[in-house]
Design a protein around this motif. Structure first.
Motif, PDB file in Angstrom:
ATOM      1  N   TYR A 110       0.842  -1.208   0.000  1.00  0.00           N
ATOM      2  CA  TYR A 110       0.000   0.000   0.000  1.00  0.00           C
ATOM      3  C   TYR A 110       0.879   1.261   0.000  1.00  0.00           C
ATOM      4  N   LEU A 111       1.882   1.276   0.877  1.00  0.00           N
ATOM      5  CA  LEU A 111       2.777   2.434   0.982  1.00  0.00           C
ATOM      6  C   LEU A 111       3.667   2.593  -0.254  1.00  0.00           C
ATOM      7  N   LEU A 112       4.177   1.484  -0.766  1.00  0.00           N
ATOM      8  CA  LEU A 112       5.082   1.531  -1.923  1.00  0.00           C
ATOM      9  C   LEU A 112       4.359   1.984  -3.188  1.00  0.00           C
ATOM     10  N   ILE A 113       3.075   1.640  -3.296  1.00  0.00           N
ATOM     11  CA  ILE A 113       2.280   2.134  -4.430  1.00  0.00           C
ATOM     12  C   ILE A 113       2.231   3.654  -4.388  1.00  0.00           C
ATOM     13  N   ASN A 114       2.014   4.200  -3.204  1.00  0.00           N
ATOM     14  CA  ASN A 114       1.991   5.661  -3.041  1.00  0.00           C
ATOM     15  C   ASN A 114       3.318   6.280  -3.464  1.00  0.00           C
ATOM     16  N   SER A 115       4.433   5.681  -3.015  1.00  0.00           N
ATOM     17  CA  SER A 115       5.767   6.185  -3.376  1.00  0.00           C
ATOM     18  C   SER A 115       5.983   6.143  -4.885  1.00  0.00           C
ATOM     19  N   THR A 116       5.584   5.033  -5.500  1.00  0.00           N
ATOM     20  CA  THR A 116       5.775   4.855  -6.941  1.00  0.00           C
ATOM     21  C   THR A 116       5.038   5.918  -7.735  1.00  0.00           C
ATOM     22  N   PHE A 117       3.777   6.161  -7.349  1.00  0.00           N
ATOM     23  CA  PHE A 117       2.980   7.126  -8.109  1.00  0.00           C
ATOM     24  C   PHE A 117       3.364   8.575  -7.816  1.00  0.00           C
ATOM     25  N   ILE A 118       3.928   8.828  -6.640  1.00  0.00           N
ATOM     26  CA  ILE A 118       4.480  10.171  -6.363  1.00  0.00           C
ATOM     27  C   ILE A 118       5.615  10.463  -7.333  1.00  0.00           C
ATOM     28  N   ILE A 119       6.509   9.480  -7.505  1.00  0.00           N
ATOM     29  CA  ILE A 119       7.640   9.640  -8.442  1.00  0.00           C
ATOM     30  C   ILE A 119       7.127   9.795  -9.877  1.00  0.00           C
ATOM     31  N   LEU A 120       6.210   8.914 -10.286  1.00  0.00           N
ATOM     32  CA  LEU A 120       5.684   8.959 -11.654  1.00  0.00           C
ATOM     33  C   LEU A 120       4.977  10.280 -11.947  1.00  0.00           C
ATOM     34  N   GLU A 121       4.167  10.735 -10.989  1.00  0.00           N
ATOM     35  CA  GLU A 121       3.455  12.007 -11.179  1.00  0.00           C
ATOM     36  C   GLU A 121       4.431  13.156 -11.387  1.00  0.00           C
ATOM     37  N   ASN A 122       5.461  13.204 -10.559  1.00  0.00           N
ATOM     38  CA  ASN A 122       6.443  14.287 -10.669  1.00  0.00           C
ATOM     39  C   ASN A 122       7.230  14.203 -11.978  1.00  0.00           C
ATOM     40  N   VAL A 123       7.571  12.986 -12.418  1.00  0.00           N
ATOM     41  CA  VAL A 123       8.290  12.824 -13.686  1.00  0.00           C
ATOM     42  C   VAL A 123       7.433  13.312 -14.852  1.00  0.00           C
ATOM     43  N   VAL A 124       6.160  12.910 -14.862  1.00  0.00           N
ATOM     44  CA  VAL A 124       5.245  13.306 -15.951  1.00  0.00           C
ATOM     45  C   VAL A 124       5.028  14.819 -15.955  1.00  0.00           C
ATOM     46  N   ILE A 125       4.789  15.390 -14.783  1.00  0.00           N
ATOM     47  CA  ILE A 125       4.560  16.841 -14.700  1.00  0.00           C
ATOM     48  C   ILE A 125       5.812  17.609 -15.098  1.00  0.00           C
ATOM     49  N   ASN A 126       6.990  17.138 -14.670  1.00  0.00           N
ATOM     50  CA  ASN A 126       8.227  17.812 -15.053  1.00  0.00           C
ATOM     51  C   ASN A 126       8.471  17.756 -16.552  1.00  0.00           C
ATOM     52  N   LYS A 127       8.102  16.641 -17.179  1.00  0.00           N
ATOM     53  CA  LYS A 127       8.219  16.547 -18.641  1.00  0.00           C
ATOM     54  C   LYS A 127       7.304  17.554 -19.316  1.00  0.00           C
ATOM     55  N   PHE A 128       6.093  17.684 -18.801  1.00  0.00           N
ATOM     56  CA  PHE A 128       5.136  18.664 -19.338  1.00  0.00           C
ATOM     57  C   PHE A 128       5.681  20.084 -19.181  1.00  0.00           C
ATOM     58  N   ILE A 129       6.251  20.384 -18.006  1.00  0.00           N
ATOM     59  CA  ILE A 129       6.790  21.728 -17.750  1.00  0.00           C
ATOM     60  C   ILE A 129       7.979  22.005 -18.670  1.00  0.00           C
ATOM     61  N   ASN A 130       8.854  21.010 -18.852  1.00  0.00           N
ATOM     62  CA  ASN A 130      10.001  21.186 -19.756  1.00  0.00           C
ATOM     63  C   ASN A 130       9.557  21.465 -21.189  1.00  0.00           C
ATOM     64  N   LYS A 131       8.473  20.789 -21.588  1.00  0.00           N
ATOM     65  CA  LYS A 131       7.941  20.983 -22.941  1.00  0.00           C
ATOM     66  C   LYS A 131       7.302  22.368 -23.081  1.00  0.00           C
ATOM     67  N   THR A 132       6.623  22.804 -22.009  1.00  0.00           N
ATOM     68  CA  THR A 132       5.947  24.113 -22.037  1.00  0.00           C
ATOM     69  C   THR A 132       6.951  25.252 -21.916  1.00  0.00           C
ATOM     70  N   TYR A 133       7.995  25.046 -21.127  1.00  0.00           N
ATOM     71  CA  TYR A 133       9.024  26.074 -20.914  1.00  0.00           C
ATOM     72  C   TYR A 133      10.389  25.486 -21.271  1.00  0.00           C
ATOM     73  N   PRO A 134      10.701  25.383 -22.560  1.00  0.00           N
ATOM     74  CA  PRO A 134      11.951  24.726 -22.992  1.00  0.00           C
ATOM     75  C   PRO A 134      13.220  25.390 -22.464  1.00  0.00           C
ATOM     76  N   ILE A 135      13.130  26.652 -22.052  1.00  0.00           N
ATOM     77  CA  ILE A 135      14.327  27.339 -21.531  1.00  0.00           C
ATOM     78  C   ILE A 135      14.855  26.674 -20.261  1.00  0.00           C
ATOM     79  N   LEU A 136      13.991  25.923 -19.570  1.00  0.00           N
ATOM     80  CA  LEU A 136      14.401  25.276 -18.317  1.00  0.00           C
ATOM     81  C   LEU A 136      15.436  24.185 -18.539  1.00  0.00           C
ATOM     82  N   GLN A 137      15.592  23.757 -19.786  1.00  0.00           N
ATOM     83  CA  GLN A 137      16.551  22.697 -20.091  1.00  0.00           C
ATOM     84  C   GLN A 137      17.943  23.253 -20.403  1.00  0.00           C
TER      85      GLN A 137
END
Length: 238
Positions: A110-137
């Motif tokens: 139960y706890l590890l599922i939460n950890s996994t999806f916290i990481i996945l959510e942040n990775v996906v959102i960061n990819k979206f932000i990098n795409k929206t604001y390419p200067i961040l790269q």
């Protein structure tokens, strides 16, 4: 104003700050680890308590390491674009946790599922932000440090905000620790059932007022002190 150099300087500074905060939180969390038996009355009766605690600590620290990029979205008044991601991951996380508990009845899973999806959510959102604001790269080696004058103002404001946050945390986030230490962790579970209902009602109200944060940032930049104070007083009254 589309000042990319200034934006990059600020974002690079935020990245360093968030990493320092993550390190401090991790260190404080590890220092508390040997004293869990003081904080939790029935610590000796809970198997693998320290491992459970470390998973929760990991979830908190990983959030700080990933989330600094969200500040540019807030400053650009486009936080609404992140809502579909956060809601989707929340639903997937909760549904997955319910399934695991029903089938396997395993709290660690139960706890590890939460950890996994916290990481996945942040990775996906960061990819979206990098795409929206390419200067961040941009390579950090090519980024100038924040101007000394601006740094002085930021330090002053952050110090003030820090005391507010410490006070808020002491008032609103210590109930469970006190109940756990004095009465027992089982009572915390019962109390939490009621506090969840109260929390949902509070969250609905906070959505309205938290959505004003970005507009206030814009107001501070564009308007004079009289207009800022007047708007603050009206909002505070509401």
């Amino acid at each position: 104003e589309k000042d990319d150099d200034k934006v990059l300087s600020l974002m690079n500074f935020y990245k360093k700050c968030y990493r320092i905060i993550a390190l401090i939180v991790a260190c404080i969390g590890l220092v508390i680890l040997p004293f869990l038996n003081v904080i939790i009355k029935e610590a000796s009766t809970i198997p693998n308590l320290k491992l459970i605690y470390l998973i929760f600590l990991f979830n908190m620290v990983i959030g700080y390491l990933f989330s600094y990029k969200r500040t540019i979205v807030v400053a650009d008044q486009k936080s609404y674009k992140l809502i579909p991601y956060t809601i989707s991951f929340n639903i997937i996380t909760v549904v997955s946790q319910i399934i695991v508990l029903l089938i396997f009845k395993n709290y660690f899973a139960y706890l590890l599922i939460n950890s996994t999806f916290i990481i996945l959510e942040n990775v996906v959102i960061n990819k979206f932000i990098n795409k929206t604001y390419p200067i961040l790269q941009t390579d950090s080696k090519n980024i100038k440090p924040v101007d000394a004058g601006e740094m002085k103002v930021m330090k002053r404001n952050v110090k003030a905000l820090l005391f507010h946050k410490i006070g808020e945390t002491c008032v609103t986030s210590t109930d469970n620790i006190i109940i756990s230490a004095v009465i027992g962790v089982s009572i915390v579970g019962i109390y939490s059932n009621y506090s969840v209902i109260f929390g949902i009602i509070s969250s609905l109200l906070l959505i309205i007022f938290n959505s004003l944060t970005e507009s206030f940032g814009n107001l501070i930049v564009k308007e004079n002190s009289h207009k800022r104070l007047n708007t603050f007083l009206v909002t505070s009254f509401l």
